[in-house]
Design a protein around this motif. Structure first.
Motif, PDB file in Angstrom:
ATOM      1  N   ARG A   1      -2.183   6.054   1.617  1.00 22.03           N
ATOM      2  CA  ARG A   1      -1.668   4.461   1.821  1.00 22.03           C
ATOM      3  C   ARG A   1      -2.513   3.887   1.991  1.00 22.03           C
TER       4      ARG A   1
ATOM      5  N   SER B   1      -7.865  -0.659  -2.086  1.00 21.75           N
ATOM      6  CA  SER B   1      -8.132  -0.740  -3.116  1.00 21.75           C
ATOM      7  C   SER B   1      -7.478  -1.857  -4.443  1.00 21.75           C
TER       8      SER B   1
ATOM      9  N   ALA C   1       1.277  -1.124   0.317  1.00 22.20           N
ATOM     10  CA  ALA C   1      -0.061   0.149  -0.116  1.00 22.20           C
ATOM     11  C   ALA C   1       1.427   1.581   0.301  1.00 22.20           C
TER      12      ALA C   1
ATOM     13  N   LEU D   1      -5.235  -1.615  -8.169  1.00 17.55           N
ATOM     14  CA  LEU D   1      -4.398  -0.570  -8.166  1.00 17.55           C
ATOM     15  C   LEU D   1      -2.692  -0.461  -8.856  1.00 17.55           C
TER      16      LEU D   1
ATOM     17  N   CYS E   1      -5.083   3.169  -0.894  1.00 12.78           N
ATOM     18  CA  CYS E   1      -4.592   2.197  -1.932  1.00 12.78           C
ATOM     19  C   CYS E   1      -4.353   0.768  -1.217  1.00 12.78           C
TER      20      CYS E   1
ATOM     21  N   ARG F   1       2.098   1.464  -3.921  1.00 11.97           N
ATOM     22  CA  ARG F   1       1.528   2.294  -4.690  1.00 11.97           C
ATOM     23  C   ARG F   1       1.231   3.721  -4.425  1.00 11.97           C
ATOM     24  N   ALA F   2       1.247   4.145  -2.866  1.00 11.64           N
ATOM     25  CA  ALA F   2       1.186   5.651  -2.479  1.00 11.64           C
ATOM     26  C   ALA F   2       1.861   6.828  -2.838  1.00 11.64           C
TER      27      ALA F   2
ATOM     28  N   LEU G   1      -9.387   8.109  -3.483  1.00 12.77           N
ATOM     29  CA  LEU G   1      -7.896   7.678  -3.446  1.00 12.77           C
ATOM     30  C   LEU G   1      -7.448  10.034  -4.687  1.00 12.77           C
TER      31      LEU G   1
END
Length: 260
Positions: free
Chosen positions: A213, A219, A139, A223, A216, A142-143, A200
């Motif tokens: 975070r 998702s 997470a 994502l 994310c 991805r953030a 998001l």
């Protein structure tokens, strides 16, 4: 800054290259000046105070030499570097992830193009990679990718359809396409719901890495797939070295695992 005075910058070492038998060229990510190439003269000598300081993933306070304010200089001279605190050095899979972040910055950031918000996000994500479990690390990763893409102008607004500028529908599914941005998802695409996209975007606008975070985490893995495709499109080929190494390691481990 007056010409001729040393510049004091917050920095991380992204990569280093041998310059001579005793010196290094560093690629630094600085909060104030963006990515810089810096010559660390004598850094490889046994008695150099820089040997134990110029490490990846450790926040540094660096001073550059005369002429460091010259925006046209290809390589600056490192005058001094001191440890400025930070998380423990990541290990295992977290180490690969850290080098993946560094490679993204090296490949996507132009030199001398500052992104203070991205620097702060990098500083905040490193401790998470070193201490969090796999889901939290994914997470956080991805953030960071979202913030990076937004900072360099490659992320569309997530709460509206890119081609029509109409707001996404909460009950519909959408894809994040490299060439078309946010668009209604096809059956074979990694899909994100309108609710998740709006959340998001709100977290990005709020500026809280913790909030981003959390969104994310809600998702994954759609994502992850969407961002990987978007990043690879803008990076071009070949594959990132760190990603290739991780794939090779997984193959090696699978080959050594006992067959059942």
């Amino acid at each position: 800054m007056k010409r001729g005075l040393a510049a004091h910058l917050s920095a991380y070492v992204l990569h280093q290259y041998d310059w001579s038998e005793t010196s290094l060229i560093l690629d630094l990510f600085t909060r104030e000046r963006g990515r810089l190439a810096v010559a660390a003269k004598g850094a490889k000598r046994p008695y150099s105070q820089l040997r134990g300081v110029l490490l990846p993933f450790q926040r540094l306070s660096v001073s550059l030499g005369r002429g460091s304010d010259d925006a046209h200089a290809e390589v600056h001279t490192l005058r001094s570097a001191e440890w400025a605190g930070g998380a423990p050095m990541p290990s295992g899979g977290a180490l690969f992830t850290g080098f993946y972040l560094n490679e993204l910055l090296l490949r996507l950031l132009a030199r001398q193009d500052p992104h203070a918000a991205l620097f702060d996000a990098y500083a905040q994500v490193l401790p998470v990679l070193a201490t969090a479990d796999e889901a939290q690390s994914q997470a956080a990763l991805r953030a960071f990718e979202l913030i990076l893409l937004r900072e360099i102008g490659l992320l569309p607004e997530l709460n509206c359809v890119t081609q029509t500028l109409q707001a996404v529908r909460a009950d519909s599914s959408y894809a994040l396409r490299p060439e078309a941005g946010i668009a209604p998802a096809l059956a074979d695409e990694a899909a994100l719901s309108g609710v998740r996209l709006v959340a998001l975007q709100a977290a990005l606008d709020h500026g809280s890495l913790d909030a981003l975070r959390a969104e994310c985490a809600a998702s994954l893995p759609a994502l992850r797939s969407a961002l990987r495709t978007l990043l690879q499109y803008h990076l071009g080929s070949p594959m990132l070295r760190t990603r290739q190494v991780m794939a090779d390691v997984r193959k090696l481990l699978d080959a050594r695992a006992p067959h059942r």
